[in-house]
Design an enzyme around this catalytic site. Structure first.
Site, PDB file in Angstrom:
ATOM      1  N   ILE A 193      -4.138  -2.785  -6.130  1.00 47.91           N
ATOM      2  CA  ILE A 193      -5.129  -2.588  -5.064  1.00 47.91           C
ATOM      3  C   ILE A 193      -6.473  -2.142  -5.647  1.00 47.91           C
ATOM      4  O   ILE A 193      -7.525  -2.671  -5.281  1.00 47.91           O
ATOM      5  CB  ILE A 193      -4.604  -1.566  -4.023  1.00 47.91           C
ATOM      6  CG1 ILE A 193      -3.338  -2.121  -3.348  1.00 47.91           C
ATOM      7  CG2 ILE A 193      -5.669  -1.247  -2.981  1.00 47.91           C
ATOM      8  CD1 ILE A 193      -2.577  -1.112  -2.504  1.00 47.91           C
ATOM      9  N   SER A 271      -4.650   5.551  -0.150  1.00 47.01           N
ATOM     10  CA  SER A 271      -3.421   5.568  -0.948  1.00 47.01           C
ATOM     11  C   SER A 271      -2.347   6.441  -0.295  1.00 47.01           C
ATOM     12  O   SER A 271      -1.510   5.935   0.457  1.00 47.01           O
ATOM     13  CB  SER A 271      -3.730   6.015  -2.370  1.00 47.01           C
ATOM     14  OG  SER A 271      -2.587   5.828  -3.164  1.00 47.01           O
ATOM     15  N   ARG A 272      -2.375   7.728  -0.556  1.00 51.32           N
ATOM     16  CA  ARG A 272      -1.438   8.648   0.090  1.00 51.32           C
ATOM     17  C   ARG A 272      -2.185   9.939   0.416  1.00 51.32           C
ATOM     18  O   ARG A 272      -2.959  10.446  -0.412  1.00 51.32           O
ATOM     19  CB  ARG A 272      -0.245   8.962  -0.816  1.00 51.32           C
ATOM     20  CG  ARG A 272       0.775   7.840  -0.925  1.00 51.32           C
ATOM     21  CD  ARG A 272       1.550   7.618   0.381  1.00 51.32           C
ATOM     22  NE  ARG A 272       2.530   6.539   0.257  1.00 51.32           N
ATOM     23  CZ  ARG A 272       2.313   5.270   0.607  1.00 51.32           C
ATOM     24  NH1 ARG A 272       1.149   4.918   1.111  1.00 51.32           N
ATOM     25  NH2 ARG A 272       3.263   4.371   0.477  1.00 51.32           N
ATOM     26  N   ASP A 296      -7.610   6.804   5.500  1.00 54.20           N
ATOM     27  CA  ASP A 296      -6.572   6.070   6.223  1.00 54.20           C
ATOM     28  C   ASP A 296      -5.242   6.812   6.147  1.00 54.20           C
ATOM     29  O   ASP A 296      -4.304   6.493   6.869  1.00 54.20           O
ATOM     30  CB  ASP A 296      -6.422   4.667   5.628  1.00 54.20           C
ATOM     31  CG  ASP A 296      -5.455   3.813   6.434  1.00 54.20           C
ATOM     32  OD1 ASP A 296      -5.597   3.781   7.674  1.00 54.20           O
ATOM     33  OD2 ASP A 296      -4.543   3.201   5.838  1.00 54.20           O
ATOM     34  N   GLU A 301       0.172  13.760   7.889  1.00 51.83           N
ATOM     35  CA  GLU A 301       0.120  12.646   8.855  1.00 51.83           C
ATOM     36  C   GLU A 301       1.481  12.343   9.472  1.00 51.83           C
ATOM     37  O   GLU A 301       1.564  11.818  10.588  1.00 51.83           O
ATOM     38  CB  GLU A 301      -0.430  11.375   8.191  1.00 51.83           C
ATOM     39  CG  GLU A 301       0.505  10.771   7.136  1.00 51.83           C
ATOM     40  CD  GLU A 301       0.009   9.439   6.583  1.00 51.83           C
ATOM     41  OE1 GLU A 301      -1.153   9.369   6.166  1.00 51.83           O
ATOM     42  OE2 GLU A 301       0.806   8.479   6.545  1.00 51.83           O
ATOM     43  N   HIS A 333      -3.293   5.182   9.088  1.00 56.61           N
ATOM     44  CA  HIS A 333      -2.502   4.480   8.055  1.00 56.61           C
ATOM     45  C   HIS A 333      -2.329   3.006   8.425  1.00 56.61           C
ATOM     46  O   HIS A 333      -1.203   2.509   8.571  1.00 56.61           O
ATOM     47  CB  HIS A 333      -1.133   5.172   7.888  1.00 56.61           C
ATOM     48  CG  HIS A 333      -0.521   4.950   6.534  1.00 56.61           C
ATOM     49  ND1 HIS A 333       0.100   5.948   5.833  1.00 56.61           N
ATOM     50  CD2 HIS A 333      -0.433   3.844   5.758  1.00 56.61           C
ATOM     51  CE1 HIS A 333       0.558   5.472   4.681  1.00 56.61           C
ATOM     52  NE2 HIS A 333       0.233   4.184   4.621  1.00 56.61           N
ATOM     53  N   ALA A 335      -4.197   0.482   6.722  1.00 54.58           N
ATOM     54  CA  ALA A 335      -4.766  -0.401   5.704  1.00 54.58           C
ATOM     55  C   ALA A 335      -3.859  -1.596   5.426  1.00 54.58           C
ATOM     56  O   ALA A 335      -4.322  -2.693   5.124  1.00 54.58           O
ATOM     57  CB  ALA A 335      -5.027   0.378   4.418  1.00 54.58           C
ATOM     58  N   PHE A 336      -2.559  -1.380   5.543  1.00 52.05           N
ATOM     59  CA  PHE A 336      -1.602  -2.452   5.243  1.00 52.05           C
ATOM     60  C   PHE A 336      -1.472  -3.456   6.390  1.00 52.05           C
ATOM     61  O   PHE A 336      -0.866  -4.516   6.230  1.00 52.05           O
ATOM     62  CB  PHE A 336      -0.212  -1.835   4.999  1.00 52.05           C
ATOM     63  CG  PHE A 336       0.456  -1.402   6.266  1.00 52.05           C
ATOM     64  CD1 PHE A 336       1.372  -2.231   6.907  1.00 52.05           C
ATOM     65  CD2 PHE A 336       0.125  -0.200   6.881  1.00 52.05           C
ATOM     66  CE1 PHE A 336       1.957  -1.847   8.100  1.00 52.05           C
ATOM     67  CE2 PHE A 336       0.708   0.178   8.069  1.00 52.05           C
ATOM     68  CZ  PHE A 336       1.623  -0.645   8.681  1.00 52.05           C
TER      69      PHE A 336
HETATM   70  P1  NAD Z   1      -0.003  -0.066  -8.512  1.00 50.91           P
HETATM   71  O1  NAD Z   1       1.258   0.526  -9.020  1.00 50.91           O
HETATM   72  O2  NAD Z   1      -0.272  -1.510  -8.735  1.00 50.91           O
HETATM   73  O3  NAD Z   1      -1.261   0.740  -9.103  1.00 50.91           O
HETATM   74  C1  NAD Z   1      -1.292   2.124  -9.223  1.00 50.91           C
HETATM   75  C2  NAD Z   1      -2.137   2.458 -10.434  1.00 50.91           C
HETATM   76  O4  NAD Z   1      -2.272   3.880 -10.502  1.00 50.91           O
HETATM   77  C3  NAD Z   1      -1.511   2.010 -11.753  1.00 50.91           C
HETATM   78  O5  NAD Z   1      -2.448   1.268 -12.513  1.00 50.91           O
HETATM   79  C4  NAD Z   1      -1.134   3.313 -12.438  1.00 50.91           C
HETATM   80  O6  NAD Z   1      -1.222   3.255 -13.865  1.00 50.91           O
HETATM   81  C5  NAD Z   1      -2.165   4.252 -11.854  1.00 50.91           C
HETATM   82  N1  NAD Z   1      -1.805   5.651 -11.977  1.00 50.91           N
HETATM   83  C6  NAD Z   1      -0.584   6.232 -11.941  1.00 50.91           C
HETATM   84  N2  NAD Z   1      -0.682   7.555 -12.092  1.00 50.91           N
HETATM   85  C7  NAD Z   1      -1.991   7.832 -12.253  1.00 50.91           C
HETATM   86  C8  NAD Z   1      -2.722   9.019 -12.458  1.00 50.91           C
HETATM   87  N3  NAD Z   1      -2.115  10.195 -12.563  1.00 50.91           N
HETATM   88  N4  NAD Z   1      -4.051   8.931 -12.563  1.00 50.91           N
HETATM   89  C9  NAD Z   1      -4.685   7.742 -12.478  1.00 50.91           C
HETATM   90  N5  NAD Z   1      -4.040   6.573 -12.282  1.00 50.91           N
HETATM   91  C10 NAD Z   1      -2.716   6.623 -12.175  1.00 50.91           C
HETATM   92  O7  NAD Z   1      -0.037   0.299  -6.961  1.00 50.91           O
HETATM   93  P2  NAD Z   1      -0.882  -0.436  -5.832  1.00 50.91           P
HETATM   94  O8  NAD Z   1      -0.103  -1.577  -5.283  1.00 50.91           O
HETATM   95  O9  NAD Z   1      -2.254  -0.671  -6.322  1.00 50.91           O
HETATM   96  O10 NAD Z   1      -0.876   0.685  -4.696  1.00 50.91           O
HETATM   97  C11 NAD Z   1      -1.544   1.921  -4.904  1.00 50.91           C
HETATM   98  C12 NAD Z   1      -1.132   2.894  -3.829  1.00 50.91           C
HETATM   99  O11 NAD Z   1      -1.643   2.467  -2.576  1.00 50.91           O
HETATM  100  C13 NAD Z   1       0.383   2.966  -3.577  1.00 50.91           C
HETATM  101  O12 NAD Z   1       1.011   3.867  -4.454  1.00 50.91           O
HETATM  102  C14 NAD Z   1       0.474   3.434  -2.150  1.00 50.91           C
HETATM  103  O13 NAD Z   1       0.585   4.830  -2.164  1.00 50.91           O
HETATM  104  C15 NAD Z   1      -0.855   3.030  -1.550  1.00 50.91           C
HETATM  105  N6  NAD Z   1      -0.731   2.065  -0.449  1.00 50.91           N
HETATM  106  C16 NAD Z   1      -1.280   2.392   0.768  1.00 50.91           C
HETATM  107  C17 NAD Z   1      -1.207   1.498   1.828  1.00 50.91           C
HETATM  108  C18 NAD Z   1      -1.832   1.798   3.181  1.00 50.91           C
HETATM  109  O14 NAD Z   1      -1.514   1.125   4.181  1.00 50.91           O
HETATM  110  N7  NAD Z   1      -2.735   2.759   3.309  1.00 50.91           N
HETATM  111  C19 NAD Z   1      -0.552   0.280   1.657  1.00 50.91           C
HETATM  112  C20 NAD Z   1      -0.020  -0.022   0.403  1.00 50.91           C
HETATM  113  C21 NAD Z   1      -0.107   0.870  -0.645  1.00 50.91           C
END
Ligand code: NAD
Length: 371
Positions: A193, A271-272, A296, A301, A333, A335-336
């Site tokens: 993302i 993200s979270r 988001d 939440e 929440h 975004a997805f």
């Molecule tokens: P991904 O695993 O492809 O990417 C996560 C990145 O974070 C990786 O490159 C990893 O190396 C990096 N990372 C891990 N720990 C870290 C740290 N301590 N500091 C910096 N970087 C770090 O995941 P993604 O598919 O890109 O999704 C990211 C997040 O988005 C998910 O974990 C989820 O929590 C969130 N998400 C939210 C929604 C929503 O509807 N709001 C939907 C999908 C995902």
């Protein structure tokens, strides 16, 4: 607030969907019998989507979905008694107590209809022999695009302009924004993302800096400059969070991090929620260090999101405070939440059940989450 469900309450059973599934002997589940999948935190938009897209259920025709409104937690786990699989979403809590109840009542498979797995106690799942499967990627575009929507709304105040013009107020006072072009955008977590968000920001003509424990060549080739976390905090006009929630990333945006930020920075979190300490966020907004934020996801939440609380006086005072600030935009929440993403989530969930039932014993599964 939790509700005690010690026994099965039909009131919460919202409906069943499409039975039939051919089982193989390798899982020890009976052959050619329906497999019951209890779906927690079920919402109408998902059931409507499945109803309108019956081809998805054909992936695994013997799966019988049972939709429940409540979240999974230790008190509601008994509602799934006898179900071979349980399907949960982001705000369910598959903690050790919930997993123990599920496993004792015959559940062998936990299906996450999301990518993140911070809501699951993986140690407990392993101990009780519960296989955890997730949907690692359903539409990174949906989330990256929504992060941009939050950013532009906060920066250009489109939500305020929309409300004003509905009241025939066409004044521009208070609607001054800024160009993204030429600004420094910090992307924290350059995975699926984060990388897409970075690409869009580069398209806007921003300078994009990134921080990740594992920097990617794809990001570098695109034009992302990797910096340390402190440098990202200090240099960014916009910070967008895209790393997962782990114990190590919980409250990565805390008071100390906020003190290092550039004055007026815009913070976006898709993200979270727990990546950001809510108290620190309020402190940063009140002091003007954070010039605006689009959230988001928000800490706490799970007590509110995905349900209609119209007319209630919310107990979470921090969320009430954030809602009252003029430069804060909170969305529930979503975004997805695109048609592509929902389709991919359910397609992958059906495929995960299929893979689980057809697997060779002990063979790892593609979407399995392990400790
Ligand atoms: P991904 O695993 O492809 O990417 C996560 C990145 O974070 C990786 O490159 C990893 O190396 C990096 N990372 C891990 N720990 C870290 C740290 N301590 N500091 C910096 N970087 C770090 O995941 P993604 O598919 O890109 O999704 C990211 C997040 O988005 C998910 O974990 C989820 O929590 C969130 N998400 C939210 C929604 C929503 O509807 N709001 C939907 C999908 C995902």
């Amino acid at each position: 607030k939790t509700t005690n469900f010690n026994s099965f309450h039909p009131h919460f059973l919202l409906g069943t969907y499409s039975p039939h599934f051919v089982m193989t002997e390798t899982t020890g589940l009976p052959k050619e019998q329906p497999i019951r999948v209890v779906v927690y935190s079920s919402k109408r938009y998902e059931r409507d989507f499945l109803h309108k897209n019956p081809q998805i259920a054909k992936i695994a025709p013997n799966v019988q979905l049972e939709f429940l409104a409540p979240r999974l937690d230790a008190n509601t786990a008994s509602l799934a008694a006898g179900a071979q699989a349980v399907c949960i979403f982001v705000n369910d809590s598959a903690d050790a107590a919930a997993i123990e109840t599920l496993a004792k009542n015959g559940t062998k498979c936990l299906l996450l209809r999301c990518a993140g797995f911070n809501q699951v106690d993986l140690k407990a799942a392993k101990a009780y022999g519960v296989t955890v499967l997730r949907v690692p990627q359903y539409s990174p575009y949906a989330v990256a695009e929504f992060a941009v929507a939050l950013l532009l709304t906060i920066v250009r105040k489109t939500h305020k302009a929309y409300n004003r013009t509905r009241e025939s107020n066409f004044a521009l006072n208070g609607l001054l924004g800024f160009d993204i072009h030429g600004k420094t955008v910090g992307v924290c977590g350059t995975g699926n993302i984060g990388l897409l968000f970075a690409k869009i920001m580069l398209g806007f003509g921003a300078r994009v800096i990134g921080y990740d424990l594992y920097p990617s060549d794809a990001a570098r080739e695109m034009g992302v400059e990797y910096v340390s976390y402190d440098e990202l905090l200090a240099q960014s006009d916009v910070i967008s969070l895209h790393c997962p929630l782990f114990p190590s990333t919980r409250h990565m945006i805390n008071a100390a991090a906020i003190e290092k930020m550039k004055r007026g920075v815009i913070l976006i979190n898709t993200s979270r929620g727990e990546l950001v300490d809510k108290n620190a966020l309020i402190y940063g907004l009140r002091r003007g260090i954070i010039g605006g934020c689009g959230m988001d996801v928000i800490e706490g939440e799970e007590e509110l999101f995905f349900d209609d609380h119209t007319g209630e006086i919310l107990e979470d005072e921090k969320i009430l405070t954030l809602q009252s600030l003029p430069n804060v935009l909170i969305t529930p929440h979503i975004a997805f939440c695109t048609d592509t993403a929902i389709s991919n989530i359910w397609t992958a969930t059906y495929q995960n059940v299929l893979a689980y039932t057809e697997r060779n014993r002990d063979a790892p599964l593609k979407n399995q989450v392990r400790m």
